[in-house]
Design an enzyme around this catalytic site. Structure first.
Site, PDB file in Angstrom:
ATOM      1  CB  VAL A 150      -5.929  88.494 -21.141  1.00  0.00           C
ATOM      2  CG1 VAL A 150      -4.412  88.625 -21.278  1.00  0.00           C
ATOM      3  CG2 VAL A 150      -6.598  88.685 -22.500  1.00  0.00           C
ATOM      4  CE1 TYR A 151      -3.770  88.114 -12.725  1.00  0.00           C
ATOM      5  CE2 TYR A 151      -5.783  86.926 -12.171  1.00  0.00           C
ATOM      6  CZ  TYR A 151      -4.538  87.411 -11.808  1.00  0.00           C
ATOM      7  OH  TYR A 151      -4.059  87.191 -10.537  1.00  0.00           O
ATOM      8  CB  ALA A 152      -8.059  83.276 -16.268  1.00  0.00           C
ATOM      9  CB  THR A 154      -1.086  85.181 -17.878  1.00  0.00           C
ATOM     10  OG1 THR A 154      -1.804  85.655 -16.721  1.00  0.00           O
ATOM     11  CG2 THR A 154      -1.320  86.131 -19.040  1.00  0.00           C
ATOM     12  CE  LYS A 155      -1.111  85.363 -12.078  1.00  0.00           C
ATOM     13  NZ  LYS A 155       0.234  85.473 -11.458  1.00  0.00           N
TER      14      LYS A 155
END
Length: 243
Positions: A150-152, A154-155
């Protein structure tokens, strides 16, 4: 860079604080943005002023559109304009997709993606001609490590918005780029990691060390300077050759 004004989101500690201090040393008037506790942000302002620079601390949760608008308006009231936006603020919550809660997903989307969108939308209105926008991605977009989905994601979306926004600002002489750091020796990164894990991650880079916040700040300073004027719509992977 005298009379140039830079807003750095999430600038009360870590990489954001290093960016604020570096841009202030380069002659920018700096806005140290923070989301909750003012104490750390005011400490950064004090350090900048003691070194002869100019800075103020302004609160804004970048996930809230009205607070982002107020951040730009307050900056203009104090300094007369905005020339540089550094989208450093972000959160990271690690888990396999199967174990990621709705709340974890929503928080990262709201801050990392919507927060960046909120600041870009205001920058389109308020940034002066010749300005610079520097967004933050992550080298995990290239590494594709487990638990970072999820973090990646968003980026990766931030990188795409960066390239598109650079085209949408045609005619304004504003450069829009992103920086994708690798592992960086901040308190946030080092907390709850064993010395063995930290050393293994440091050795993964051909340069055999973790980045320091000043390494990332130097990359931001280049993009914000006149020397970065021909870099536009790009993502710079500031990771020592990790990926």
């Amino acid at each position: 860079m005298d009379n140039k004004v830079a807003i750095i989101t999430g600038a009360s500690r870590g990489i954001g604080a290093a960016i604020a201090k570096r841009l202030a040393a380069d002659g920018f008037k700096v806005v140290v943005n923070y989301s909750q506790t003012a104490k750390s942000a005011l400490r950064v302002v004090e350090e900048i002023e003691q070194a002869g620079g100019q800075a103020i601390a302004l609160q804004a949760d970048i996930a809230q559109p009205h607070q982002v608008k107020a951040l730009f308006e307050q900056t203009i009231q104090v300094y007369g304009g905005v020339d540089v936006l550094v989208n450093n603020a972000g959160i990271m919550q690690l888990a396999p997709i199967a174990d990621t809660t709705d709340d974890m997903f929503d928080q990262q989307i709201n801050v990392n993606l919507k927060g960046t969108f909120n600041t870009l939308r205001e920058a389109a209105q308020y940034l002066r001609e010749g300005g610079r926008i520097i967004n933050f991605s992550t080298s995990v977009v290239g590494l594709k490590l487990e638990n970072y989905a999820v973090y990646a994601a968003t980026k990766a979306a931030v990188e795409t918005m960066t390239a598109i926004f650079a085209k949408e600002l045609r005619g304004k002489n504003i450069c829009v780029n992103a920086i994708a750091p690798g592992p960086t020796a901040t308190d946030l990164f080092l907390n709850e990691k064993s010395p063995e894990l930290i050393e293994r991650m440091a050795q993964a880079s051909p340069l055999q060390r973790l980045a320091q916040p000043d390494d990332i700040a130097a990359t931001v300073a280049f993009l914000a300077s006149k020397d970065g004027a021909w870099i536009n719509g790009q993502t710079l992977r500031a990771n020592g050759g990790l990926v």
